[in-house]
Design a protein around this motif. Structure first.
Motif, PDB file in Angstrom:
ATOM      1  N   GLY A 199      11.956  -6.369  21.462  1.00  0.00           N
ATOM      2  CA  GLY A 199      10.643  -6.818  21.653  1.00  0.00           C
ATOM      3  C   GLY A 199      10.387  -8.410  21.351  1.00  0.00           C
ATOM      4  O   GLY A 199       9.660  -8.946  22.292  1.00  0.00           O
ATOM      5  N   SER A 200      11.001  -8.739  20.332  1.00  0.00           N
ATOM      6  CA  SER A 200      10.672 -10.121  20.115  1.00  0.00           C
ATOM      7  C   SER A 200      11.167 -11.192  21.065  1.00  0.00           C
ATOM      8  O   SER A 200      10.638 -12.174  21.404  1.00  0.00           O
ATOM      9  N   ARG A 201      12.298 -10.705  21.541  1.00  0.00           N
ATOM     10  CA  ARG A 201      12.965 -11.751  22.733  1.00  0.00           C
ATOM     11  C   ARG A 201      11.932 -11.503  23.957  1.00  0.00           C
ATOM     12  O   ARG A 201      11.757 -12.730  24.866  1.00  0.00           O
ATOM     13  N   GLN A 202      11.309 -10.413  24.397  1.00  0.00           N
ATOM     14  CA  GLN A 202      10.429 -10.511  25.110  1.00  0.00           C
ATOM     15  C   GLN A 202       9.013 -11.155  24.954  1.00  0.00           C
ATOM     16  O   GLN A 202       8.246 -11.828  25.970  1.00  0.00           O
ATOM     17  N   LEU A 203       8.718 -11.439  23.774  1.00  0.00           N
ATOM     18  CA  LEU A 203       7.593 -12.418  23.438  1.00  0.00           C
ATOM     19  C   LEU A 203       7.928 -13.810  23.181  1.00  0.00           C
ATOM     20  O   LEU A 203       6.942 -14.378  22.924  1.00  0.00           O
ATOM     21  N   THR A 204       9.262 -14.280  23.352  1.00  0.00           N
ATOM     22  CA  THR A 204       9.531 -15.632  23.347  1.00  0.00           C
ATOM     23  C   THR A 204       8.725 -16.665  24.072  1.00  0.00           C
ATOM     24  O   THR A 204       8.349 -16.185  25.039  1.00  0.00           O
ATOM     25  N   GLY A 205       7.789 -17.243  23.391  1.00  0.00           N
ATOM     26  CA  GLY A 205       7.196 -18.236  24.263  1.00  0.00           C
ATOM     27  C   GLY A 205       5.900 -18.057  24.599  1.00  0.00           C
ATOM     28  O   GLY A 205       4.878 -18.342  25.152  1.00  0.00           O
ATOM     29  N   LEU A 206       5.262 -16.790  24.112  1.00  0.00           N
ATOM     30  CA  LEU A 206       4.000 -16.204  24.378  1.00  0.00           C
ATOM     31  C   LEU A 206       3.118 -16.330  23.522  1.00  0.00           C
ATOM     32  O   LEU A 206       1.801 -16.151  23.800  1.00  0.00           O
ATOM     33  N   ARG A 228       0.782  -1.344   0.082  1.00  0.00           N
ATOM     34  CA  ARG A 228      -0.092   0.071  -0.194  1.00  0.00           C
ATOM     35  C   ARG A 228       0.931   1.191   0.024  1.00  0.00           C
ATOM     36  O   ARG A 228       1.862   1.294   0.780  1.00  0.00           O
ATOM     37  N   LEU A 229       0.554   2.152  -0.939  1.00  0.00           N
ATOM     38  CA  LEU A 229       1.445   3.445  -0.913  1.00  0.00           C
ATOM     39  C   LEU A 229       0.947   4.189   0.328  1.00  0.00           C
ATOM     40  O   LEU A 229       0.021   4.375   1.068  1.00  0.00           O
ATOM     41  N   GLY A 230       2.435   4.911   0.669  1.00  0.00           N
ATOM     42  CA  GLY A 230       2.315   5.607   2.388  1.00  0.00           C
ATOM     43  C   GLY A 230       2.510   4.670   3.167  1.00  0.00           C
ATOM     44  O   GLY A 230       2.413   5.445   4.315  1.00  0.00           O
ATOM     45  N   ARG A 231       2.738   3.662   3.269  1.00  0.00           N
ATOM     46  CA  ARG A 231       3.075   2.523   4.394  1.00  0.00           C
ATOM     47  C   ARG A 231       4.366   1.740   4.054  1.00  0.00           C
ATOM     48  O   ARG A 231       4.428   1.086   2.941  1.00  0.00           O
ATOM     49  N   SER A 232       5.024   1.770   5.178  1.00  0.00           N
ATOM     50  CA  SER A 232       6.313   0.942   5.148  1.00  0.00           C
ATOM     51  C   SER A 232       6.127   0.086   6.414  1.00  0.00           C
ATOM     52  O   SER A 232       5.841   0.463   7.440  1.00  0.00           O
ATOM     53  N   ALA A 233       6.934  -0.958   6.631  1.00  0.00           N
ATOM     54  CA  ALA A 233       6.978  -1.966   7.837  1.00  0.00           C
ATOM     55  C   ALA A 233       8.210  -2.673   7.960  1.00  0.00           C
ATOM     56  O   ALA A 233       8.845  -2.914   6.972  1.00  0.00           O
ATOM     57  N   LEU A 234       8.630  -2.831   9.243  1.00  0.00           N
ATOM     58  CA  LEU A 234       9.515  -3.752   9.595  1.00  0.00           C
ATOM     59  C   LEU A 234       9.019  -4.891  10.372  1.00  0.00           C
ATOM     60  O   LEU A 234       8.127  -4.679  11.051  1.00  0.00           O
ATOM     61  N   ALA A 235       9.561  -5.985  10.195  1.00  0.00           N
ATOM     62  CA  ALA A 235       9.126  -7.244  10.872  1.00  0.00           C
ATOM     63  C   ALA A 235      10.325  -8.236  11.271  1.00  0.00           C
ATOM     64  O   ALA A 235      11.289  -8.327  10.554  1.00  0.00           O
ATOM     65  N   VAL A 236      10.283  -8.675  12.550  1.00  0.00           N
ATOM     66  CA  VAL A 236      11.142  -9.589  13.179  1.00  0.00           C
ATOM     67  C   VAL A 236      10.566 -10.709  13.558  1.00  0.00           C
ATOM     68  O   VAL A 236       9.269 -10.726  14.056  1.00  0.00           O
ATOM     69  N   PRO A 237      11.173 -11.996  13.521  1.00  0.00           N
ATOM     70  CA  PRO A 237      10.575 -13.153  13.906  1.00  0.00           C
ATOM     71  C   PRO A 237      10.267 -13.283  15.621  1.00  0.00           C
ATOM     72  O   PRO A 237      10.944 -12.756  16.328  1.00  0.00           O
ATOM     73  N   VAL A 238       9.259 -14.027  15.913  1.00  0.00           N
ATOM     74  CA  VAL A 238       8.824 -14.351  17.209  1.00  0.00           C
ATOM     75  C   VAL A 238       8.992 -15.759  17.274  1.00  0.00           C
ATOM     76  O   VAL A 238       8.304 -16.525  16.541  1.00  0.00           O
ATOM     77  N   ARG A 239       9.516 -16.270  18.250  1.00  0.00           N
ATOM     78  CA  ARG A 239       9.894 -17.578  18.468  1.00  0.00           C
ATOM     79  C   ARG A 239       9.166 -18.282  19.745  1.00  0.00           C
ATOM     80  O   ARG A 239       8.918 -17.328  20.625  1.00  0.00           O
TER      81      ARG A 239
END
Length: 252
Positions: free
Chosen positions: A244-251, A200-211
Motif C-alpha cells: 500500500g505504501s508503494r502505491q501511495l508514493t508521490g501522492l 490506549r488500551l485495547g488498540r494496537s497499530a502497525l505503520a510504514v513510511p509513505v515517501r
C-alpha cells in the motif's frame, strides 16, 4: 494622485503580519488535528504560540468565523468559514487519487487504515478511515513515543526526539529512553513501527513510511485494530502495508 490602501492589522501584530498569519494557520491546524473542544492551552502548545498571543488570536479567529466556542465554552471547534474553505478545497482537490487509492486498499482489509502527513515535523492525519474512528486522536500528535506513526516520525527524523517528554499513558507505554532508542533503530532497519496498547488500551497499530518521488519519508500508512489481531510479526499484514505504501508514493 497616489491612492493608499489601508490594511487592518490586529493589535500587537503590526509589522509582523507574515508571522501572525503562520501562527493563525498553526492554531487552525491544531483545532483540526486535536478535534472539537480543544482548549486554548492545548492550541497554544500545539502551534508553538505564547498563551497570551494565543488568546488574542483565538478571539480574532472566533470573531471572523474561522473558529467557534463549543457550547460549554471549555474549548474551540472549527467554524463556518473554515468549513467553507474545506469544501472548496475538496472540490478542487488535485490529490484526489490519494483518497481513491486508500479507499481501494480499505476494501481489502477488515482493519482500520489511516494516512498521516509528517510535513513540518507534525503528525497530521490527512485520510482517516470513516469506519474505524481513532479514539483519543489528540494524544497521538502529543505523544509520538507512544504510537506507531509517531515512532515512524522519530525514527526518520531523530531531531524530533530531542527533549521529548516520554509520558506514561498506559502500563505498556515505553518510557525508558534507551528502550525507545533501540526500538526506533529497529523501526528504521525493518521499515515498520509497532504500537501495542501504548497510547490506549485495547488498540494496537502497525505503520510504514509513505515517501515522495525523491524517496523522502513524508508520511505514514497505519493499520489499526485489536491487540489480538494486529501483530508486527504477521507477514500478511506487513506485506499489505508495504504494498500500500508503494502505491501511495508521490501522492502525499
Amino acid at each position: 494622485m497616489t491612492s493608499r490602501v489601508e490594511v487592518d492589522s490586529p493589535a500587537g501584530f503590526t509589522g509582523q503580519q507574515p508571522r501572525a498569519v503562520r501562527k493563525a494557520l498553526g492554531m487552525l491546524e491544531a483545532v483540526a488535528q486535536l478535534g472539537p473542544g480543544t482548549t486554548a492551552k492545548e492550541i497554544a502548545r500545539f502551534a508553538g504560540v505564547p498563551p497570551t498571543t494565543a488568546y488574542r488570536m483565538l478571539n480574532l479567529l472566533v470573531a471572523e468565523g474561522f473558529l467557534v466556542r463549543v457550547p460549554d465554552l471549555s474549548g474551540f471547534a472549527l467554524g463556518r468559514r473554515t468549513a467553507e474553505l474545506s469544501r472548496a478545497a475538496a472540490a478542487t482537490d488535485t490529490a484526489a487519487s490519494l483518497h481513491e487509492t486508500v479507499e481501494t486498499l480499505r476494501s481489502h482489509t477488515r482493519f482500520g487504515l489511516h494516512v498521516a502527513s509528517f510535513t513540518g515535523g507534525r503528525l497530521r492525519f490527512v485520510d482517516q478511515d470513516p469506519d474505524h474512528e481513532i479514539v483519543g486522536i489528540g494524544l497521538l500528535a502529543k505523544n509520538l513515543h507512544a504510537n506507531a506513526l509517531g515512532k515512524l516520525m522519530l525514527a526518520h527524523n531523530p531531531a524530533l526526539g530531542v527533549g521529548l517528554e516520554l509520558r506514561r499513558l498506559t502500563d505498556h507505554t515505553v518510557c525508558d529512553p534507551e528502550v525507545l532508542r533501540a526500538e526506533l533503530v529497529r523501526t528504521q532497519r525493518d521499515g515498520h513501527a509497532f504500537e501495542n496498547q501504548e497510547c490506549r488500551l485495547g488498540r494496537s497499530a502497525l505503520a510504514v513510511p509513505v515517501r515522495n518521488h525523491a524517496a523522502e519519508v513524508v508520511g505514514g500508512l497505519c493499520l489499526q485494530g485489536s491487540p489480538l489481531r494486529v501483530s508486527d510479526t504477521d507477514p500478511e499484514q506487513l506485506g499489505f502495508l508495504h504494498d500500500g505504501s508503494r502505491q501511495l508514493t508521490g501522492l502525499l
